[in-house]
Design an enzyme around this catalytic site. Structure first.
Site, PDB file in Angstrom:
ATOM      1  N   THR A  36      47.390  38.180  42.893  1.00 26.89           N
ATOM      2  CA  THR A  36      46.155  37.443  43.160  1.00 26.89           C
ATOM      3  C   THR A  36      44.936  38.345  43.105  1.00 26.89           C
ATOM      4  OG1 THR A  36      45.197  35.769  44.604  1.00 26.89           O
ATOM      5  CG2 THR A  36      45.975  37.751  45.655  1.00 26.89           C
ATOM      6  N   LYS A  68      44.437  29.345  46.307  1.00 27.31           N
ATOM      7  CA  LYS A  68      44.439  30.397  47.323  1.00 27.31           C
ATOM      8  C   LYS A  68      43.163  30.416  48.155  1.00 27.31           C
ATOM      9  CE  LYS A  68      47.120  32.945  43.960  1.00 27.31           C
ATOM     10  NZ  LYS A  68      47.098  34.063  42.995  1.00 27.31           N
ATOM     11  N   GLY A  80      39.926  32.916  51.693  1.00 27.53           N
ATOM     12  CA  GLY A  80      40.855  33.188  50.605  1.00 27.53           C
ATOM     13  C   GLY A  80      41.855  34.227  51.049  1.00 27.53           C
ATOM     14  N   SER A 159      45.302  42.397  44.007  1.00 34.27           N
ATOM     15  CA  SER A 159      45.695  43.401  43.023  1.00 34.27           C
ATOM     16  C   SER A 159      44.605  43.682  41.993  1.00 34.27           C
ATOM     17  CB  SER A 159      46.973  42.946  42.312  1.00 34.27           C
ATOM     18  OG  SER A 159      46.787  41.660  41.748  1.00 34.27           O
ATOM     19  N   ALA A 191      40.844  39.418  35.147  1.00 39.13           N
ATOM     20  CA  ALA A 191      42.009  38.777  34.547  1.00 39.13           C
ATOM     21  C   ALA A 191      42.454  39.487  33.274  1.00 39.13           C
ATOM     22  CB  ALA A 191      41.706  37.307  34.249  1.00 39.13           C
ATOM     23  N   CYS A 194      44.044  43.065  34.887  1.00 38.51           N
ATOM     24  CA  CYS A 194      45.123  43.057  35.881  1.00 38.51           C
ATOM     25  C   CYS A 194      46.214  42.085  35.451  1.00 38.51           C
ATOM     26  CB  CYS A 194      44.567  42.656  37.256  1.00 38.51           C
ATOM     27  SG  CYS A 194      45.843  42.519  38.535  1.00 38.51           S
ATOM     28  N   THR A 197      46.787  38.843  37.590  1.00 38.59           N
ATOM     29  CA  THR A 197      45.670  37.912  37.735  1.00 38.59           C
ATOM     30  C   THR A 197      45.513  37.110  36.455  1.00 38.59           C
ATOM     31  OG1 THR A 197      44.527  39.469  39.210  1.00 38.59           O
ATOM     32  CG2 THR A 197      43.196  37.735  38.217  1.00 38.59           C
TER      33      THR A 197
END
Length: 212
Positions: A36, A68, A80, A159, A191, A194, A197
């Protein structure tokens, strides 16, 4: 000089003890939360929290559209989480209890929750982090008892949090984009960088003149 069998055995046992100690120390370190990224940006009276939807178990993507983020206190607070979902839900429930106890005062409620999180025998086993915000405050809560406020107008956990934070901070300082656009562009960068993500984003906003 040639070592005796007894000396060789002693050296081997010492090596084994060292490896065991290193493994024990590594296993006792705080967990690294995968799966996440949660980002919060505040600009021009608007607070925006955004999270991706990927849930990862080891090297396998379990779900791509998980939610989330959660609104609390009739939408006036957004929270979150990063980490184990069940643990995060437990912490959300505890936060709601603290908010009821302290008449919706976010900072005081978070301080109480963080203290309990660190000292309570059950809570301190929970593996999660939380990012919460209202019109006045933006806070990160950790299991070590920390309640952190941002040095700037940006906070991120998870992360991909480092990537999202750096991108959002750069966009905030160099441009006239509104908070929501900054958050989305920063998460797109996270995104891309990672593997835990994705680009399935959920966005929640709190404006200074509304409880949206």
């Amino acid at each position: 000089a040639t070592r005796s069998p007894l000396q060789c055995r002693a050296s081997t046992m010492a090596l084994i003890r060292g490896v065991r100690l290193a493994m024990r120390a590594a296993s006792s370190e705080a967990p690294v939360f995968h799966g996440t990224t949660i980002l919060c940006v505040r600009k021009a009276g608007e607070t925006v929290m955004i999270g991706d939807g990927q849930v990862t178990l080891g090297s396998q993507v379990i779900k791509g559209n998980a939610r989330k983020l959660r609104r609390l206190r009739e939408g006036r607070i957004v929270a979150g989480f990063a980490g184990a979902t069940a643990d995060a839900m437990t912490l959300m429930e505890r936060l709601e209890e603290k908010l009821d106890e302290h008449s919706g005062q976010l900072l005081r409620s978070c301080v109480d929750l963080a203290a309990a999180w660190r000292t309570d025998k059950y809570l301190r086993r929970l593996e999660a982090m939380m990012l919460v915000a209202d019109q006045k405050h933006m806070l990160t809560l950790t299991g070590s008892g920390d309640v952190l406020e941002p040095q700037n107008s940006v906070m991120a956990i998870g992360s991909g949090g480092g990537f999202a934070y750096a991108a959002a901070l750069a966009l905030t300082k160099n441009g006239d984009l509104p908070a929501e656009e900054i958050a989305k562009k920063a998460m797109e960068i996270a995104a891309e960088m990672c593997v835990y993500t994705n680009d399935s984003f959920i966005v929640e906003k709190i404006s200074s003149d509304s409880s949206e």
